[in-house]
Design a protein around this motif. Structure first.
Motif, PDB file in Angstrom:
ATOM      1  N   ASN A   1      11.182  11.855   0.202  1.00 23.02           N
ATOM      2  CA  ASN A   1      12.223  10.848   0.041  1.00 23.02           C
ATOM      3  C   ASN A   1      11.651   9.459  -0.151  1.00 23.02           C
ATOM      4  OD1 ASN A   1      14.940  11.202  -0.034  1.00 23.02           O
ATOM      5  ND2 ASN A   1      14.945  12.135   2.000  1.00 23.02           N
ATOM      6  N   LYS A   2      10.703   9.135   0.722  1.00 28.34           N
ATOM      7  CA  LYS A   2      10.114   7.798   0.658  1.00 28.34           C
ATOM      8  C   LYS A   2       9.269   7.651  -0.587  1.00 28.34           C
ATOM      9  CE  LYS A   2       9.317   7.093   5.345  1.00 28.34           C
ATOM     10  NZ  LYS A   2       8.442   6.530   6.368  1.00 28.34           N
ATOM     11  N   ILE A   3       8.566   8.706  -0.932  1.00 27.26           N
ATOM     12  CA  ILE A   3       7.720   8.640  -2.127  1.00 27.26           C
ATOM     13  C   ILE A   3       8.594   8.398  -3.355  1.00 27.26           C
ATOM     14  CG2 ILE A   3       6.203   9.980  -3.619  1.00 27.26           C
ATOM     15  CD1 ILE A   3       5.183  11.350  -1.031  1.00 27.26           C
ATOM     16  N   GLU A   4       9.729   9.069  -3.406  1.00 27.42           N
ATOM     17  CA  GLU A   4      10.632   8.871  -4.540  1.00 27.42           C
ATOM     18  C   GLU A   4      11.135   7.438  -4.586  1.00 27.42           C
ATOM     19  OE1 GLU A   4      13.731  11.692  -4.106  1.00 27.42           O
ATOM     20  OE2 GLU A   4      12.500  13.390  -4.747  1.00 27.42           O
ATOM     21  N   LYS A   5      11.489   6.944  -3.420  1.00 25.27           N
ATOM     22  CA  LYS A   5      12.090   5.627  -3.358  1.00 25.27           C
ATOM     23  C   LYS A   5      11.124   4.537  -3.816  1.00 25.27           C
ATOM     24  CE  LYS A   5      15.113   3.463   0.027  1.00 25.27           C
ATOM     25  NZ  LYS A   5      15.376   3.446   1.474  1.00 25.27           N
ATOM     26  N   PHE A   6       9.867   4.680  -3.456  1.00 26.43           N
ATOM     27  CA  PHE A   6       8.897   3.629  -3.765  1.00 26.43           C
ATOM     28  C   PHE A   6       7.777   4.142  -4.659  1.00 26.43           C
ATOM     29  CE2 PHE A   6      10.567   2.670   0.553  1.00 26.43           C
ATOM     30  CZ  PHE A   6      11.321   1.576   0.179  1.00 26.43           C
ATOM     31  N   ALA A   7       8.140   5.084  -5.544  1.00 23.10           N
ATOM     32  CA  ALA A   7       7.106   5.775  -6.316  1.00 23.10           C
ATOM     33  C   ALA A   7       6.172   4.812  -7.060  1.00 23.10           C
ATOM     34  CB  ALA A   7       7.742   6.744  -7.295  1.00 23.10           C
ATOM     35  N   LEU A   8       6.759   3.842  -7.758  1.00 21.80           N
ATOM     36  CA  LEU A   8       5.925   2.929  -8.544  1.00 21.80           C
ATOM     37  C   LEU A   8       4.991   2.136  -7.645  1.00 21.80           C
ATOM     38  CD1 LEU A   8       8.362   1.492 -11.210  1.00 21.80           C
ATOM     39  CD2 LEU A   8       6.203   2.648 -11.635  1.00 21.80           C
ATOM     40  N   HIS A   9       5.518   1.722  -6.525  1.00 21.34           N
ATOM     41  CA  HIS A   9       4.730   0.941  -5.579  1.00 21.34           C
ATOM     42  C   HIS A   9       3.586   1.781  -5.023  1.00 21.34           C
ATOM     43  CE1 HIS A   9       3.752  -1.966  -2.575  1.00 21.34           C
ATOM     44  NE2 HIS A   9       4.071  -1.175  -1.580  1.00 21.34           N
ATOM     45  N   VAL A  10       3.895   3.012  -4.673  1.00 20.42           N
ATOM     46  CA  VAL A  10       2.866   3.904  -4.125  1.00 20.42           C
ATOM     47  C   VAL A  10       1.761   4.141  -5.154  1.00 20.42           C
ATOM     48  CG1 VAL A  10       2.437   6.273  -3.400  1.00 20.42           C
ATOM     49  CG2 VAL A  10       4.400   5.051  -2.494  1.00 20.42           C
ATOM     50  N   LEU A  11       2.164   4.290  -6.401  1.00 17.21           N
ATOM     51  CA  LEU A  11       1.180   4.526  -7.451  1.00 17.21           C
ATOM     52  C   LEU A  11       0.262   3.332  -7.649  1.00 17.21           C
ATOM     53  CD1 LEU A  11       2.420   7.215  -8.344  1.00 17.21           C
ATOM     54  CD2 LEU A  11       2.514   6.325 -10.653  1.00 17.21           C
ATOM     55  N   LYS A  12       0.787   2.152  -7.402  1.00 12.97           N
ATOM     56  CA  LYS A  12       0.016   0.945  -7.664  1.00 12.97           C
ATOM     57  C   LYS A  12      -0.890   0.555  -6.506  1.00 12.97           C
ATOM     58  CE  LYS A  12       1.248  -2.722  -9.179  1.00 12.97           C
ATOM     59  NZ  LYS A  12       1.805  -4.019  -9.425  1.00 12.97           N
ATOM     60  N   ALA A  13      -0.436   0.852  -5.279  1.00 15.65           N
ATOM     61  CA  ALA A  13      -1.194   0.401  -4.113  1.00 15.65           C
ATOM     62  C   ALA A  13      -2.132   1.510  -3.649  1.00 15.65           C
ATOM     63  CB  ALA A  13      -0.236   0.009  -2.991  1.00 15.65           C
ATOM     64  N   GLN A  14      -3.413   1.272  -3.821  1.00 24.71           N
ATOM     65  CA  GLN A  14      -4.409   2.280  -3.482  1.00 24.71           C
ATOM     66  C   GLN A  14      -4.271   2.750  -2.035  1.00 24.71           C
ATOM     67  OE1 GLN A  14      -6.569   3.454  -5.801  1.00 24.71           O
ATOM     68  NE2 GLN A  14      -7.149   5.004  -4.303  1.00 24.71           N
ATOM     69  N   GLU A  15      -3.989   1.793  -1.156  1.00 26.16           N
ATOM     70  CA  GLU A  15      -3.914   2.140   0.267  1.00 26.16           C
ATOM     71  C   GLU A  15      -2.821   3.182   0.521  1.00 26.16           C
ATOM     72  OE1 GLU A  15      -2.654  -0.985   2.800  1.00 26.16           O
ATOM     73  OE2 GLU A  15      -2.871   0.296   4.582  1.00 26.16           O
ATOM     74  N   LEU A  16      -1.677   2.986  -0.130  1.00 26.81           N
ATOM     75  CA  LEU A  16      -0.589   3.931   0.055  1.00 26.81           C
ATOM     76  C   LEU A  16      -0.887   5.258  -0.645  1.00 26.81           C
ATOM     77  CD1 LEU A  16       2.562   1.679  -0.389  1.00 26.81           C
ATOM     78  CD2 LEU A  16       1.521   2.489   1.709  1.00 26.81           C
ATOM     79  N   TRP A  17      -1.476   5.137  -1.825  1.00 22.58           N
ATOM     80  CA  TRP A  17      -1.804   6.329  -2.605  1.00 22.58           C
ATOM     81  C   TRP A  17      -2.691   7.277  -1.798  1.00 22.58           C
ATOM     82  CZ3 TRP A  17      -0.129   8.897  -6.569  1.00 22.58           C
ATOM     83  CH2 TRP A  17      -0.960   9.769  -7.272  1.00 22.58           C
ATOM     84  N   ASP A  18      -3.649   6.693  -1.074  1.00 19.98           N
ATOM     85  CA  ASP A  18      -4.565   7.511  -0.283  1.00 19.98           C
ATOM     86  C   ASP A  18      -3.894   8.188   0.902  1.00 19.98           C
ATOM     87  OD1 ASP A  18      -6.581   6.864  -1.963  1.00 19.98           O
ATOM     88  OD2 ASP A  18      -7.345   5.200  -0.744  1.00 19.98           O
ATOM     89  N   ARG A  19      -2.693   7.732   1.219  1.00 17.92           N
ATOM     90  CA  ARG A  19      -2.005   8.343   2.362  1.00 17.92           C
ATOM     91  C   ARG A  19      -1.304   9.635   1.987  1.00 17.92           C
ATOM     92  NH1 ARG A  19       1.099   3.278   5.123  1.00 17.92           N
ATOM     93  NH2 ARG A  19      -0.731   2.011   5.570  1.00 17.92           N
ATOM     94  N   LEU A  20      -1.229   9.926   0.703  1.00 20.01           N
ATOM     95  CA  LEU A  20      -0.490  11.115   0.288  1.00 20.01           C
ATOM     96  C   LEU A  20      -1.406  12.334   0.243  1.00 20.01           C
ATOM     97  CD1 LEU A  20       1.647   9.799  -2.695  1.00 20.01           C
ATOM     98  CD2 LEU A  20       1.973   9.474  -0.271  1.00 20.01           C
ATOM     99  N   SER A  21      -0.812  13.492   0.448  1.00 20.54           N
ATOM    100  CA  SER A  21      -1.572  14.716   0.249  1.00 20.54           C
ATOM    101  C   SER A  21      -1.749  14.909  -1.251  1.00 20.54           C
ATOM    102  CB  SER A  21      -0.824  15.908   0.844  1.00 20.54           C
ATOM    103  OG  SER A  21       0.278  16.243   0.034  1.00 20.54           O
ATOM    104  N   GLU A  22      -2.654  15.788  -1.594  1.00 22.25           N
ATOM    105  CA  GLU A  22      -2.931  16.034  -2.999  1.00 22.25           C
ATOM    106  C   GLU A  22      -1.654  16.420  -3.748  1.00 22.25           C
ATOM    107  OE1 GLU A  22      -5.715  19.202  -5.049  1.00 22.25           O
ATOM    108  OE2 GLU A  22      -6.578  18.420  -3.207  1.00 22.25           O
ATOM    109  N   GLN A  23      -0.897  17.304  -3.133  1.00 22.81           N
ATOM    110  CA  GLN A  23       0.334  17.763  -3.789  1.00 22.81           C
ATOM    111  C   GLN A  23       1.333  16.621  -3.925  1.00 22.81           C
ATOM    112  OE1 GLN A  23      -1.070  19.210  -1.207  1.00 22.81           O
ATOM    113  NE2 GLN A  23      -1.411  21.375  -1.620  1.00 22.81           N
ATOM    114  N   GLU A  24       1.373  15.764  -2.911  1.00 23.55           N
ATOM    115  CA  GLU A  24       2.301  14.636  -2.978  1.00 23.55           C
ATOM    116  C   GLU A  24       1.895  13.646  -4.065  1.00 23.55           C
ATOM    117  OE1 GLU A  24       3.921  14.420   1.649  1.00 23.55           O
ATOM    118  OE2 GLU A  24       2.089  13.385   1.068  1.00 23.55           O
TER     119      GLU A  24
END
Lengths: 197, 242
Positions: free
Chosen positions: B119-142
């Motif tokens: 849910n959160k990934i969907e909501k802030f997908a672009l932001h997550v993709l741009k911010a390395q720190e957040l990107w690293d918090r996701l599992s590979e599948q996420e």
């Protein structure tokens, strides 16, 4: 008034009850798009005029500059409203995928436009492949389980189904005790309802 | 309601285990689960419950609990095997039903945890993709999910709106090419307030950079604080969100 139509488009969203999806308002949507292009035309012609007059676009602050600015800002506003309209609808479309599964009933299909149907399909594939990649069905179990078994009533003749590796015949109005995980997808499809005897 | 999802309704190990002596696994289960509450070290399920609650309450996506999820999934597999192995024994029906319930609750937690994150990934997908720190918090599948989700949303925006707007106004990141920064990406509001509880007394804790505002964090007390300043405490697992 500039931006009026775009705000109507957004107002339409707020009038809608939470989980309702209305037919796509093509008319108004396209009008806003047209208006946006008109804004751009107006903006461009002002900029060309300033250019022709040999004025510096960065520093000059004459009537053409402010006129153009208003068109620019109106365009931004329209863009925002259009995207909001589309985005809010995708939220509903995504929710439908979780609630109703990969196939949408006819009456809901009709309310989506062509692109939204495509979006639904790609979202549905996306969820599917994520669930495959983690090897876990996330659609079931939406509420915390109180009891692993629930009693359900069959709404319509479903016929033979395999439940818990046993063939069971679901006849209309018959009552069954079954695993919640197995019953939930059938309930959300409207084939069963929870029966509180 | 959440409170008893995973924690309660377990059989008491000491009373009922006599009948299960033939099974080491069941015995283990009883021992492990039976006195878990008195134990200082929380079980994996408790930890998953906490991770889920933190995830639900935090405005941004938190680091994926890779090892914890792995362990819980192994436990689930083991429990499923046990259920199959013992399903024939009618005399143990009550115990099996409790066991089944325990399994279902664990499964629910795991699913709820993963769903909340999606849910959160969907909501802030672009932001997550741009911010390395957040990107690293996701599992590979996420990560794969976030990438594909953004692509498909972008495509949809492109087809319906962006592609039909005048040149210069077609970006999904910027309002117009004249914007200097990407000013169209939704970001989580880190200054929102969250309910949190401290596990141990932390003492005076500074809430802003100037140090004008401090709060005395006592063990087991509830606080409503802004998320940003307490973020690090959450990272270090010194507080939990509720």
């Amino acid at each position: 008034m500039y931006g009026k139509k775009a705000s109507q488009l957004c107002q339409e969203l707020s009038r809608i009850e939470d989980d309702q999806l209305h037919p796509f308002n093509n008319d108004l949507f396209n009008q806003v798009l047209e208006e946006s292009n008109e804004h751009f035309y107006q903006l461009e012609s002002r900029m060309t005029k300033m250019h022709a007059d040999g004025l510096d676009l960065q520093t000059t602050q004459n009537q053409d500059y402010y006129g153009g600015l208003i068109h620019h800002l109106s365009l931004l506003r329209n863009k925002r409203c259009l995207l909001t309209y589309i985005y809010q609808r995708t939220q509903n479309i995504q929710r439908l995928r979780w609630q109703l599964g990969a196939v949408l009933p006819e009456d809901i299909q009709e309310r989506l436009n062509h692109f939204e149907k495509e979006y639904f399909k790609s979202y549905s594939d996306l969820i599917g492949s994520y669930m495959t990649s983690i090897d876990l069905d996330l659609v079931v179990d939406v509420t915390p389980p109180k009891d692993p078994y629930i009693q359900v009533r069959v709404m319509d003749d479903v016929g033979e189904v395999f439940l818990d590796d046993q063939s069971t015949s679901l006849l209309r109005n018959s009552i069954h005790l079954m695993k919640r995980t197995e019953a939930e997808p059938l309930i959300s499809q409207g084939l069963l309802e929870e029966f509180a005897g | 309601m959440e409170g008893d999802v995973a924690g309660s309704s377990r059989g008491n190990g000491a009373d009922s285990s006599a009948r299960f002596r033939n099974s080491e696994e069941l015995q283990d289960w009883m021992n492990e689960e039976g006195d878990g509450s008195a134990d200082m070290s929380a079980s994996d399920v408790d930890m998953l419950k906490r991770a889920w609650r933190n995830e639900k309450a935090a405005p941004e996506v938190l680091p994926f609990q890779t090892l914890l999820v792995e362990r819980v999934r192994e436990q689930i597999l083991l429990m499923e095997d046990n259920l199959v192995a013992f399903s024939g024994e009618i005399s143990e029906e009550l115990m099996l039903s409790l066991y089944r319930m325990d399994l279902d609750r664990t499964l629910f937690l795991l699913r709820a945890y993963l769903r909340t994150r999606l849910n959160k990934i969907e909501k802030f997908a672009l932001h997550v993709l741009k911010a390395q720190e957040l990107w690293d918090r996701l599992s590979e599948q996420e990560q794969d999910y976030a990438q594909r989700f953004t692509d498909s949303l972008h495509k949809h925006f492109q087809q319906t709106v962006l592609g039909k707007l005048p040149y210069g106004y077609q970006s999904i990141m910027k309002q117009a090419t004249s914007s200097e920064e990407d000013d169209m990406i939704p970001e989580p509001n880190l200054d929102t307030f969250v309910f949190c509880r401290s596990k141990r007394a932390i003492g005076a804790f500074q809430l802003d950079e100037k140090g004008d505002e401090t709060v005395d964090l006592m063990a087991d007390d509830l606080y409503i604080l802004r998320y940003r300043p307490i973020k690090d405490l959450l990272d270090n697992d010194r507080i939990e969100l509720v």
